[in-house]
Design a protein around this motif. Sequence first.
Motif, PDB file in Angstrom:
ATOM      1  N   THR A 100     -14.516  -2.153  -6.812  1.00  0.00           N
ATOM      2  CA  THR A 100     -13.236  -2.793  -6.523  1.00  0.00           C
ATOM      3  C   THR A 100     -12.070  -2.127  -7.236  1.00  0.00           C
ATOM      4  N   GLU A 101     -12.360  -1.133  -8.070  1.00  0.00           N
ATOM      5  CA  GLU A 101     -11.304  -0.465  -8.814  1.00  0.00           C
ATOM      6  C   GLU A 101     -11.723   0.956  -9.146  1.00  0.00           C
ATOM      7  N   ILE A 102     -10.755   1.767  -9.524  1.00  0.00           N
ATOM      8  CA  ILE A 102     -11.034   3.092 -10.074  1.00  0.00           C
ATOM      9  C   ILE A 102     -11.300   2.904 -11.559  1.00  0.00           C
ATOM     10  N   ARG A 103     -12.458   3.341 -12.005  1.00  0.00           N
ATOM     11  CA  ARG A 103     -12.908   3.057 -13.369  1.00  0.00           C
ATOM     12  C   ARG A 103     -12.537   4.193 -14.316  1.00  0.00           C
ATOM     13  N   VAL A 104     -12.562   3.889 -15.594  1.00  0.00           N
ATOM     14  CA  VAL A 104     -12.225   4.899 -16.591  1.00  0.00           C
ATOM     15  C   VAL A 104     -13.213   6.059 -16.534  1.00  0.00           C
ATOM     16  N   HIS A 122       0.900   2.156  -3.268  1.00  0.00           N
ATOM     17  CA  HIS A 122       1.509   1.251  -2.299  1.00  0.00           C
ATOM     18  C   HIS A 122       2.564   0.364  -2.953  1.00  0.00           C
ATOM     19  N   ARG A 123       2.429   0.145  -4.258  1.00  0.00           N
ATOM     20  CA  ARG A 123       3.387  -0.682  -4.994  1.00  0.00           C
ATOM     21  C   ARG A 123       3.739   0.031  -6.300  1.00  0.00           C
ATOM     22  N   PRO A 124       4.522   1.102  -6.213  1.00  0.00           N
ATOM     23  CA  PRO A 124       4.795   1.926  -7.402  1.00  0.00           C
ATOM     24  C   PRO A 124       5.504   1.183  -8.518  1.00  0.00           C
ATOM     25  N   ALA A 125       6.210   0.099  -8.203  1.00  0.00           N
ATOM     26  CA  ALA A 125       6.884  -0.661  -9.254  1.00  0.00           C
ATOM     27  C   ALA A 125       5.887  -1.271 -10.233  1.00  0.00           C
ATOM     28  N   SER A 134      -5.828   4.996  -4.295  1.00  0.00           N
ATOM     29  CA  SER A 134      -4.452   4.897  -4.737  1.00  0.00           C
ATOM     30  C   SER A 134      -4.409   4.406  -6.183  1.00  0.00           C
ATOM     31  N   ALA A 135      -3.255   4.623  -6.814  1.00  0.00           N
ATOM     32  CA  ALA A 135      -3.093   4.211  -8.202  1.00  0.00           C
ATOM     33  C   ALA A 135      -3.145   2.697  -8.361  1.00  0.00           C
ATOM     34  N   ASP A 136      -2.912   1.964  -7.281  1.00  0.00           N
ATOM     35  CA  ASP A 136      -2.998   0.501  -7.333  1.00  0.00           C
ATOM     36  C   ASP A 136      -4.397   0.035  -7.712  1.00  0.00           C
ATOM     37  N   ASP A 137      -5.396   0.906  -7.505  1.00  0.00           N
ATOM     38  CA  ASP A 137      -6.789   0.538  -7.779  1.00  0.00           C
ATOM     39  C   ASP A 137      -7.239   0.881  -9.190  1.00  0.00           C
ATOM     40  N   PRO A 175       1.257   0.802   2.717  1.00  0.00           N
ATOM     41  CA  PRO A 175       0.032   1.466   3.189  1.00  0.00           C
ATOM     42  C   PRO A 175       0.178   1.986   4.611  1.00  0.00           C
ATOM     43  N   GLY A 176      -0.478   3.106   4.868  1.00  0.00           N
ATOM     44  CA  GLY A 176      -0.610   3.594   6.233  1.00  0.00           C
ATOM     45  C   GLY A 176       0.563   4.357   6.792  1.00  0.00           C
ATOM     46  N   ILE A 177       1.460   4.884   5.931  1.00  0.00           N
ATOM     47  CA  ILE A 177       2.635   5.574   6.454  1.00  0.00           C
ATOM     48  C   ILE A 177       2.571   7.089   6.252  1.00  0.00           C
ATOM     49  N   GLY A 178       1.485   7.590   5.640  1.00  0.00           N
ATOM     50  CA  GLY A 178       1.329   9.032   5.499  1.00  0.00           C
ATOM     51  C   GLY A 178       1.415   9.561   4.087  1.00  0.00           C
ATOM     52  N   LYS A 179       1.343   8.694   3.079  1.00  0.00           N
ATOM     53  CA  LYS A 179       1.461   9.148   1.685  1.00  0.00           C
ATOM     54  C   LYS A 179       0.321  10.092   1.319  1.00  0.00           C
ATOM     55  N   ALA A 180      -0.908   9.678   1.596  1.00  0.00           N
ATOM     56  CA  ALA A 180      -2.057  10.520   1.265  1.00  0.00           C
ATOM     57  C   ALA A 180      -2.063  11.785   2.121  1.00  0.00           C
ATOM     58  N   THR A 181      -1.654  11.670   3.373  1.00  0.00           N
ATOM     59  CA  THR A 181      -1.593  12.849   4.241  1.00  0.00           C
ATOM     60  C   THR A 181      -0.637  13.888   3.671  1.00  0.00           C
ATOM     61  N   LEU A 182       0.506  13.439   3.152  1.00  0.00           N
ATOM     62  CA  LEU A 182       1.463  14.366   2.532  1.00  0.00           C
ATOM     63  C   LEU A 182       0.874  14.972   1.263  1.00  0.00           C
TER      64      LEU A 182
END
Length: 359
Positions: free
Chosen positions: A125-129, A185-188, A155-158, A57-64
Amino acid sequence: MARKPLLEAAPEADRIEATPHPRETLDFFGHHDAEQGLLNAYRAGRLAQAYAIGGQPGIGKATLAWRLARFLLAHPDPTAREVQQADDLSINADDPVMHKIAALSHGDVVLLRREWNEKSKRHYTEIRVDDVRQASHLFRSASAAGGYRICIVDSADDLNNSAANALLKLVEEPPPRSLFLIVSHRPALLLPTLRSRSQMLMLRPLETEEILRVIESLGEPWTDADDTERRTAAERAHGSVGTALSLLADEGIALDNQVRALLGALPALDWRAVHALADRITGRDQTADCDRVMTAVVDWIDERLRAEASSGAARLAPLAEVWEKAADAAREAEALNLDKRPVILSIFAELAAARALSA
């Protein structure tokens, strides 16, 4: 007759307080190779239909992601001179695309994130269907400007399981000139089939000097901190601007020092100090402080695992196990709106036991 007050905008789950949202950010630091790779792919007509943009988190992913989206919408023809001669993915600050995206009013962009629950006055707390289904309408009609239709997931983590599967269906059968920019943040841990249909783009942690440049670009209140505080925050941020800003906010560095002192004394543990810390950070209005402590704990564990890697996996296994438990417990407490005090006490107890085993 007095005018009715304008409705106040709902808080945004993906915005850091007192900073521009990534969609409003023109400056971009670090990640030159990733940016050039995307630009070259667009010029050559080789953009993937989906990118999983990974990293801490916080390294510029969304900014890119927003930077690419703006560029594509401002320059819908990849063969145009301004695209072929572009040095990067920046666009003019006065471009209408910039203003529409900043206002979330561009007809060809949809954002998937945790939405605001007006009833509970908290973010879901999550992105819903249902959020994904609503976003899918963008891909059932022609592009408003004749260019790309773009979905940004932050993010997709949510994503819950149903939402992840609904997103997968969109990615599997997109109409032409559709693009999915999936921040993680945790693509794996992404849904394997979703990950396999996305081109992975991993971003590295930022260097200390890059973080300092970001802080300088943000101006007040972040530049109110003196040079020593800013450098301390940048050095302790492990490459994350978000962590650096958290350390600079309120008494962030002082709280980080307190946590580091407790962790540094392990396996000995001052339980009175631990209880005082837990009482301080687990009130209803202390979410930011609780997040700072959890970040400090996870960072400290990560530092120990790296520093002691040569001592062997068996010796480090108890510490690695606590790392996983700490992250999972924090997410569960947030998701279920639980009292975080027992979580903090349990984590310190397990860390003390883990250090005793590895002594």
